[in-house]
Design an enzyme around this catalytic site. Sequence first.
Site, PDB file in Angstrom:
ATOM      1  N   GLY A  28      -2.162  -0.682  13.563  1.00 16.66           N
ATOM      2  CA  GLY A  28      -2.642  -2.020  13.204  1.00 16.66           C
ATOM      3  C   GLY A  28      -2.319  -2.266  11.745  1.00 16.66           C
ATOM      4  CB  THR A  54       6.153   2.490  12.540  1.00  9.75           C
ATOM      5  OG1 THR A  54       7.202   2.524  13.487  1.00  9.75           O
ATOM      6  CG2 THR A  54       4.985   1.684  13.080  1.00  9.75           C
ATOM      7  CG  ASP A  86       1.390  -2.050   7.909  1.00  9.79           C
ATOM      8  OD1 ASP A  86       1.762  -3.244   7.875  1.00  9.79           O
ATOM      9  OD2 ASP A  86       1.359  -1.373   8.952  1.00  9.79           O
TER      10      ASP A  86
HETATM   11  O1  RIB Z   1       3.082  -2.408  10.835  1.00 12.12           O
HETATM   12  C1  RIB Z   1       2.987  -1.422  11.820  1.00 12.12           C
HETATM   13  C2  RIB Z   1       1.909  -1.756  12.805  1.00 12.12           C
HETATM   14  O2  RIB Z   1       2.258  -2.933  13.503  1.00 12.12           O
HETATM   15  C3  RIB Z   1       1.687  -0.711  13.856  1.00 12.12           C
HETATM   16  O3  RIB Z   1       0.768   0.273  13.471  1.00 12.12           O
HETATM   17  C4  RIB Z   1       1.258  -1.532  15.060  1.00 12.12           C
HETATM   18  O4  RIB Z   1      -0.063  -1.304  15.429  1.00 12.12           O
HETATM   19  C5  RIB Z   1       1.516  -2.981  14.692  1.00 12.12           C
HETATM   20  O5  RIB Z   1       0.357  -3.632  14.406  1.00 12.12           O
END
Ligand code: RIB
Length: 294
Positions: free
Chosen positions: A40, A238, A242
């Site tokens: 997330g 991934t 974030d």
């Molecule tokens: O930015 C990566 C995230 O995007 C993943 O962890 C996934 O859950 C989506 O939300």
Amino acid sequence: MAASVVVVGSVNVDLIVQVPRLPARGETVIGGRFREAPGGKGANAAAAAARLGVTASFVGLVGRDDLGTRARDDLERAGVDVTHLGESDASTGVAAILVDEGGQNVIAVASGANADVAPAHVGTAFDSMVAEHSVVLANLEIPDGAVAAAAARASERRWPVVLNPAPARPLSRELIAACQVIVANEAEAAALDGVDSLLANGAGAVVVTRGAQGADLHRLEDPIHHQPVFPVDVVDTTGAGDAFCAALAVALAEGRDLDDAVRWGAAAGALACRDVGARTALPTRAEVEELLTG
Ligand code: RIB
């Protein structure tokens, strides 16, 4: 008081399959390892901020299910304040993720409880926050109303707002103008009518992350500041965005200037790519500082 970052956003459980290459439409590719991991965009960013040693609070929702329990436990273990992690009747958000051998991914999200995050939940959370100063970081895996409420409450307190418009969708002029910084990848920036439009509509600054090409910091009155990428052995991208946003928010919360905050973001984003999973390789402060001074 320690620097503080409040993340308003999504929390998912990620179901990850590593594949030799990403399948074409209608194609099946036999994959390698499967793993379940915490994810997330919002929860990843909160965990990244906590790992960098600041006070990190998360505002969002999980379902009343086993995945929700695991997601909450993961955030707590990461050192995130989950006082404002509520529960919804919907199931916990889930992301299906394919990662290829070059570390690139495709992601599909079943939003579940994230789609229930409401302005009232955000408002109640802000009402009980005691920090004198915080940086608020939001993403778009929750409804517009919740993001707008977070930006409005932050503006009332003069807390800077960092928005990661992922996944991209049209933003209101009011929300754009409430953002000190918008951090978007190239596709997201294009989907939002481009950097010039965001700046013309009142965003304080726009950072465009460009993968291996680094990141560009755009401000109205200044020339573009280019931040080169920090080289690392990329296993999985991934969650790199974030981690970038979280480190940028942490740097701003500590009073660093925006150029320096982009450097922090770039360093943390690169280091987050060292292993499979959005949170597996989140860097410590020492690792970021070593890369920056390296
Ligand atoms: O930015 C990566 C995230 O995007 C993943 O962890 C996934 O859950 C989506 O939300």
